[in-house]
Design an enzyme around this catalytic site. Structure first.
Site, mmCIF file in Angstrom:
data_model
loop_
_atom_site.group_PDB
_atom_site.id
_atom_site.type_symbol
_atom_site.label_atom_id
_atom_site.label_comp_id
_atom_site.label_asym_id
_atom_site.label_seq_id
_atom_site.Cartn_x
_atom_site.Cartn_y
_atom_site.Cartn_z
ATOM 1 C CE1 TYR A 1 -3.542 2.714 1.134
ATOM 2 C CE2 TYR A 1 -1.695 3.541 2.416
ATOM 3 C CZ TYR A 1 -2.945 3.720 1.867
ATOM 4 O OH TYR A 1 -3.601 4.919 2.047
ATOM 5 C CD GLU B 1 -5.797 5.024 -0.561
ATOM 6 O OE1 GLU B 1 -5.772 5.251 0.643
ATOM 7 O OE2 GLU B 1 -6.842 4.721 -1.170
#
Ligand code: GDP
Ligand code: MN
Length: 379
Positions: A101, A189
């Protein structure tokens, strides 16, 4: 302004963030043509401005033409957490080894970009953070220095990134930071940040939010706005020039002045209620403006009661009250309304409202009293 995944990936590509090859499609035919051109296997991905598409069945692997057609057919028009799928992204399938992530966002408190990295990608970040806060490594970047190699290496080592991919992960973070700065983003993101079976690092998903105030500098990004993909209430409000933010609750809120509306949200929460929106009607008392605002509030099916919190400063309460009476004449008042009117000429204002004896409209004098009343009526 939020971008769809494939639009975010277009910006990634422009700045050298590696992404799989893919093509957007608006129809089943376009999706099949895209799959044929890319070569199987492909992944058919719902393009909606909300996460959790995987869990909702909005992401499907297709190994041949028939499968691509069937998945495209099933996903187009699907409802994903209140968002209808109008568009697809067809992408060359990747072989997953690890899911990381990565994100860069503006930390308003620190007044700096904040870079985040985790080895535990693929699922909800909130979930990862709740289970193990140390699983996500954070590092502020001084905007005058910019993102340097040492930032990337520190993040990678602290996050426990596999040694063989530290270099490409650091390179990707640096490209991601460039995207963030040059595109005037508030958030970039990547979840998952994929390590493929052949140990290549690519952005498999993209969530990009561009600062709406910067769009004059980015005409190409401004043209990416997705009216059909946006929340219907927020879309309606923008068309009417209203400052509206949708929230999760059931109590519609309208006030004059951003500060007053924000405190109204707090007071309603304090009274045990849950606001459905933020809506600042601004100054003035025009009935049309009130009708416009109420239509937006009531178009949210979750709303079971509405609170008007009006403070008369320069705008006098008697004028506001007359505007309200006219407005209520034009509104189909299906849910209870609570009106709090305070400030200049408030007594006259409340008298005008009382004399009009509007059905389903309750007048209160104080903010807390009005909040309690609306919470009670909202059920
Ligand atoms: P989200 O659910 O909206 O966050 O959508 P993502 O694009 O992040 O996809 C969700 C999940 O689908 C990923 O975490 C992967 O596990 C899976 N997925 C997406 N694309 C591919 C792919 O190309 N190959 C494989 N094997 N899985 C994929
Ligand atoms: Mn994702």
């Amino acid at each position: 302004m939020d971008l769809l995944e494939y639009q975010g990936k277009q910006l990634f590509k422009k700045h050298g963030v590696p992404v799989p090859e893919g093509r957007p499609a608006k129809t089943v035919e376009e999706a099949v043509a895209a799959a044929e051109a890319l070569g199987y296997p492909v992944v058919i991905k719902a393009q909606v401005l909300i996460g959790g598409r995987g869990k909702a069945g909005g992401i499907k692997l297709a190994k041949a033409r028939g499968e691509a057609e069937a998945h495209a057919k099933a996903i187009l028009g699907m409802d994903i957490r209140g968002f209808t799928v109008h568009e697809l992204y067809v992408e060359q399938a990747s072989e997953i080894d690890e899911e990381y992530y990565a994100a860069i966002l503006l930390d308003r408190t620190a007044k700096k970009p904040l870079a985040m990295l985790s080895r535990m990608g693929g699922m909800d970040v909130e979930e990862i953070a709740a289970k193990d806060p140390t699983a996500i490594v954070r590092l502020h970047v001084d905007p005058l220095i910019g993102f340097q190699g040492f930032h990337g290496r520190r993040l990678a080592y602290e996050a426990g990134i596999a040694a063989d991919v530290v270099k490409p992960v650091v390179a990707l973070l640096s490209r991601l930071y460039e995207t963030f700065v040059e595109e005037d983003a508030l958030l970039v993101e990547v979840n998952p940040l994929l390590v493929t079976k052949s140990r290549e690092v690519v952005a498999l998903d993209a969530k990009v939010t561009i600062d709406g105030n910067s769009l004059h500098r980015h005409p190409e990004t401004a043209a990416m706005r997705n009216p059909a993909a946006e929340d219907p209430q927020e879309q309606m409000a923008r068309e009417r020039g209203l400052t509206y933010v949708k929230l999760d609750g059931n109590i519609g809120i309208l006030g004059n002045g951003a500060g007053l509306v924000m405190s109204t949200l707090d007071v309603v929460a304090q009274a045990g209620g849950s606001p459905a929106n933020f809506l600042d009607a601004g100054g003035g008392s025009k009935a049309e403006a009130i009708v416009d605002a109420v239509e937006v509030i009531l178009s949210n099916p979750k709303v079971t009661a509405v609170l008007f919190n009006i403070f008369g400063g320069i705008t006098r309460c008697d004028e506001v009250a007359r505007g309200l009476v006219t407005a209520f004449g034009q509104i189909d008042v299906k849910v209870p309304f609570v009106v709090r009117l305070d400030g200049t000429n408030d007594e006259e204002g409340r008298k005008i409202l009382a004399d009009a004896s509007l059905p389903n409209v309750h007048v209160e004098k104080t903010m807390l009293g009005a909040a309690r009343k609306v919470v009670e009526l909202a059920g």
